[in-house]
Design an enzyme around this catalytic site. Sequence first.
Site, short mmCIF file in Angstrom:
data_model
loop_
_atom_site.label_atom_id
_atom_site.label_comp_id
_atom_site.label_asym_id
_atom_site.label_seq_id
_atom_site.Cartn_x
_atom_site.Cartn_y
_atom_site.Cartn_z
N LYS A 104 20.57 -30.27 85.39
CA LYS A 104 21.47 -29.41 84.62
C LYS A 104 20.70 -28.45 83.72
O LYS A 104 21.27 -27.49 83.22
CB LYS A 104 22.44 -30.24 83.78
CG LYS A 104 21.83 -31.01 82.63
CD LYS A 104 22.90 -31.74 81.85
CE LYS A 104 22.32 -32.47 80.64
NZ LYS A 104 23.37 -33.17 79.86
N ASP A 105 19.39 -28.69 83.52
CA ASP A 105 18.57 -27.80 82.71
C ASP A 105 18.04 -26.59 83.48
O ASP A 105 17.55 -25.63 82.87
CB ASP A 105 17.37 -28.55 82.13
CG ASP A 105 17.76 -29.59 81.09
OD1 ASP A 105 18.91 -29.52 80.61
OD2 ASP A 105 16.92 -30.45 80.77
N ARG A 153 30.11 -26.64 76.21
CA ARG A 153 31.04 -27.15 77.22
C ARG A 153 31.82 -28.34 76.69
O ARG A 153 33.05 -28.40 76.82
CB ARG A 153 30.25 -27.57 78.47
CG ARG A 153 31.07 -28.34 79.51
CD ARG A 153 30.18 -28.95 80.58
NE ARG A 153 29.21 -29.89 80.06
CZ ARG A 153 29.47 -31.17 79.79
NH1 ARG A 153 30.68 -31.67 79.99
NH2 ARG A 153 28.52 -31.96 79.31
N ARG A 154 31.11 -29.29 76.08
CA ARG A 154 31.80 -30.45 75.54
C ARG A 154 32.70 -30.06 74.37
O ARG A 154 33.82 -30.55 74.24
CB ARG A 154 30.78 -31.50 75.09
CG ARG A 154 30.05 -32.17 76.25
CD ARG A 154 29.00 -33.15 75.75
NE ARG A 154 28.30 -33.80 76.85
CZ ARG A 154 26.99 -34.02 76.88
NH1 ARG A 154 26.23 -33.64 75.86
NH2 ARG A 154 26.42 -34.61 77.92
N ARG A 182 21.65 -31.88 67.58
CA ARG A 182 20.44 -31.80 68.40
C ARG A 182 19.65 -33.08 68.24
O ARG A 182 19.95 -33.91 67.41
CB ARG A 182 19.57 -30.60 67.95
CG ARG A 182 20.05 -29.23 68.38
CD ARG A 182 19.88 -28.95 69.86
NE ARG A 182 18.60 -29.34 70.41
CZ ARG A 182 17.48 -28.61 70.35
NH1 ARG A 182 17.50 -27.45 69.74
NH2 ARG A 182 16.36 -29.04 70.91
N ARG A 242 20.50 -39.04 68.12
CA ARG A 242 21.95 -38.82 68.20
C ARG A 242 22.72 -40.11 67.98
O ARG A 242 23.71 -40.13 67.26
CB ARG A 242 22.29 -38.20 69.57
CG ARG A 242 21.65 -36.83 69.77
CD ARG A 242 22.08 -36.20 71.07
NE ARG A 242 21.27 -35.01 71.35
CZ ARG A 242 21.68 -33.98 72.08
NH1 ARG A 242 22.89 -33.99 72.61
NH2 ARG A 242 20.90 -32.95 72.29
N CYS A 244 23.34 -21.92 81.38
CA CYS A 244 23.50 -23.37 81.29
C CYS A 244 24.27 -23.77 80.03
O CYS A 244 24.84 -24.86 79.97
CB CYS A 244 22.12 -24.03 81.26
SG CYS A 244 21.13 -23.77 82.73
#
Length: 335
Positions: free
Chosen positions: A78-79, A126-127, A144, A150, A237
Amino acid sequence: MTLRLGTRRSALATTQSSWVADQLRALGHDVELVEITTEGDRDQSTPLASLGGTGVFVSALRDALREGTVDLAVHSLKDLPTTPEDDLVVAAIPVREDPRDALVARDGLTLGELPAGSTVGTGSPRRRAQLEALGLGLDVRGLRGNVDTRLGKVTSGDLDAVILAYAGLSRLGRTAVVTEVIDPIQMLPAPGQGALAVEVRVDDAATRDAVMALEDADTRACVLAERAVLAELEAGCSAPVGALAEIVLGDAGDELSLRAVVGSPDGAGDLRRSVTGSPADADSLGRALARTLLEDGAADLAPLRTTENVSTTENVSTTQNVHTISTVHTERHGA
């Protein structure tokens, strides 16, 4: 010959790269891990969108490949920007982990159980867009840092919950902290989420041949379709775009089922569309679905075009069978 495998230094990246190294060793190859520090690793505070999207995790690894410092590099797929590199090739996409997003919340709560006003951390537009569109009254905050950083925001009480990729938690053996694996009906994952890309130099036939043994054809078809959506939208992305493809059993055998969403950054609405077709047509299915999204107003919901990820691939025919099976959502919808 020892294969030098380039990896980021984070615990997750090292775990992913070690898994690839172990697969290659099982095939009889000697493999050495070479740690590379990327811009995204050095700067843990600036939002990814401001740094240039998740491609900031890729450039240093690609530089090391080109310089001959390493022979192959492992990326979270996905990166990877969707625009191809002339001198590099993704030689293998191994079998994919669970691509869904996961909630880690205080007191074992699910999304639907979090009280209005609860603080939820994510660094993903997106989230954020899909969370806002659920209309749960959550306070979505930027986030981040690595996985432990996190998760620590929840255990410390700084946040009520965070959202992470389930695949990363699974690879790190941390799924016990997950309080809900989020249904894609509520939140579609990032294109390519849960999949790895093993990249080599185009002119390095020996390494390419060694790596190709790790290829999973179904995973490649699925992520090819998902990334084709991004490419045709000319979205980066970090755009509020989700996509998920699955191989399902159809009347005539295996079919590829692809869903995608473009969300408004403020959660005012989202646009969801789906297509089905042959796995052999993965790229064209993704591009056809993206054009349907654009025709139905995706560009009015969110800024899509970025310099990070503009595709140079020509449009392809859309004469294959395409079924739009979902409806436009222009208002908030519940969980």
